[in-house]
Design a protein around this motif. Structure first.
Motif, PDB file in Angstrom:
ATOM      1  N   GLU A  28      11.294  -9.192   9.861  1.00 52.64           N
ATOM      2  CA  GLU A  28      10.016  -8.980  10.531  1.00 52.64           C
ATOM      3  C   GLU A  28       9.955  -7.576  11.135  1.00 52.64           C
ATOM      4  O   GLU A  28      10.897  -7.108  11.753  1.00 52.64           O
ATOM      5  CB  GLU A  28       9.808 -10.022  11.627  1.00 52.64           C
ATOM      6  CG  GLU A  28       8.429  -9.988  12.241  1.00 52.64           C
ATOM      7  CD  GLU A  28       8.119 -11.201  13.081  1.00 52.64           C
ATOM      8  OE1 GLU A  28       6.941 -11.381  13.435  1.00 52.64           O
ATOM      9  OE2 GLU A  28       9.050 -11.979  13.388  1.00 52.64           O
ATOM     10  N   SER A  30       9.749  -4.787   9.408  1.00 47.05           N
ATOM     11  CA  SER A  30      10.402  -3.786   8.556  1.00 47.05           C
ATOM     12  C   SER A  30       9.504  -3.403   7.383  1.00 47.05           C
ATOM     13  O   SER A  30       8.468  -4.019   7.135  1.00 47.05           O
ATOM     14  CB  SER A  30      11.734  -4.329   8.013  1.00 47.05           C
ATOM     15  OG  SER A  30      11.502  -5.388   7.089  1.00 47.05           O
ATOM     16  N   ARG A 198       3.270  -0.551  10.813  1.00 49.81           N
ATOM     17  CA  ARG A 198       4.439  -1.187  11.422  1.00 49.81           C
ATOM     18  C   ARG A 198       4.465  -0.953  12.929  1.00 49.81           C
ATOM     19  O   ARG A 198       4.662  -1.900  13.700  1.00 49.81           O
ATOM     20  CB  ARG A 198       5.725  -0.639  10.785  1.00 49.81           C
ATOM     21  CG  ARG A 198       6.970  -1.093  11.538  1.00 49.81           C
ATOM     22  CD  ARG A 198       8.237  -0.860  10.780  1.00 49.81           C
ATOM     23  NE  ARG A 198       8.453   0.526  10.401  1.00 49.81           N
ATOM     24  CZ  ARG A 198       9.563   0.940   9.806  1.00 49.81           C
ATOM     25  NH1 ARG A 198      10.521   0.079   9.529  1.00 49.81           N
ATOM     26  NH2 ARG A 198       9.710   2.204   9.484  1.00 49.81           N
ATOM     27  N   THR A 204       4.633  -6.344   8.993  1.00 49.07           N
ATOM     28  CA  THR A 204       5.762  -6.259   8.074  1.00 49.07           C
ATOM     29  C   THR A 204       5.205  -5.852   6.716  1.00 49.07           C
ATOM     30  O   THR A 204       4.173  -6.384   6.285  1.00 49.07           O
ATOM     31  CB  THR A 204       6.478  -7.613   7.971  1.00 49.07           C
ATOM     32  OG1 THR A 204       6.899  -8.020   9.281  1.00 49.07           O
ATOM     33  CG2 THR A 204       7.691  -7.529   7.055  1.00 49.07           C
TER      34      THR A 204
END
Length: 255
Positions: A28, A30, A198, A204
């Motif tokens: 999560e 990334s 992000r 994500t």
């Protein structure tokens, strides 16, 4: 914590194994990129996750929930949005109308309420338009807000498709070759937007991309695939240096 978990995913079309035993997890918050040569099965993986295709075997879990057998609209409602390799927009509608399409899964009014434009419908419409205006501002699309898609440059249409996915209000966004066909400057802007998605939106990102400079710039983790099978996982530099990955891109002798 993993937001998306893919385990032993496979889909066969007759005797063709388009995806064959792919497993990975996306943490999560990334940016996770999938790379590989043309025909490697990258977009097919996206079609499996977004439930356009039904897997032959394997499982897909989103935020701990098995979504392997859900319908595409149910997956979207859970917070998974995507773009397409080939732009899929409504050419004879405006940018604003195309972005509002991304809010469709959130509509809770019925046919009768829509006809009479009830207070409930008006409240929903205000919420949807507010969200879309935020996306227009984020992607700097103000100049194109009321223009028809058919008359827009290719690069702008690519951005509008990203905007439609963002309008859904997703937790996970699947970007299928977002830099394809863009200039170097436009690709740089895509990199900035991914970082902002992000950092500022808390999204994500799962991305399929051929532009390795973009992949190296934004990715936390990279998966390389070829002929539907996994070749390597790790950092962008590590995966690019892997001999199996080099062979898949360049040929065994060149690698």
């Amino acid at each position: 914590m993993s937001l998306l978990e893919v385990e032993d995913l496979a889909v066969h079309f007759g005797g063709v194994k388009a995806v064959d035993g792919v497993s990975f997890s996306v943490r999560e918050g990334s940016v996770f990129s999938i790379i590989g040569p043309n025909g490697a099965g990258k977009s097919t993986i996206f079609n499996l996750i977004s439930r356009i295709y039904r897997p032959t075997r394997g499982s897909i879990r989103f935020d701990g929930r098995d979504i392997t057998r859900l319908a595409a609209h149910e997956v979207a409602r859970l917070g998974i949005a995507r773009t397409f390799q080939n732009i899929e927009l409504f050419d004879h509608s405006t940018v604003l109308d195309n972005l509002l399409m991304g809010r469709h899964v959130h509509r809770r009014s019925n046919f009768i309420q829509d006809i009479f434009f009830t207070p409930k419908v008006r409240r929903e419409e205000h919420i949807h338009r507010t969200r879309v205006e935020e996306v227009i501002t984020f992607l700097e699309l103000e100049a194109y807000r009321d223009k028809m898609i058919a008359g827009l440059p290719y690069g702008v249409r690519k951005v509008v498709e990203i905007g439609r996915a963002l309008a859904l209000g997703p937790r996970l966004i699947l970007l299928d070759e977002p830099a394809s066909g863009l200039s170097v400057e436009e690709s740089r802007e895509v990199a900035f937007w991914i970082e902002d998605m992000r950092r500022d939106m808390g999204l994500t990102v799962l991305m399929v991309e051929h532009d390795m400079s973009l992949v190296a710039q934004v990715s936390d983790h990279v998966l390389a695939v070829a002929e539907g099978r996994m070749l390597a996982q790790g950092s962008a530099a590590g995966v690019q240096a892997d001999p199996d990955v080099r062979a898949a891109y360049l040929g065994t002798e060149a690698a």
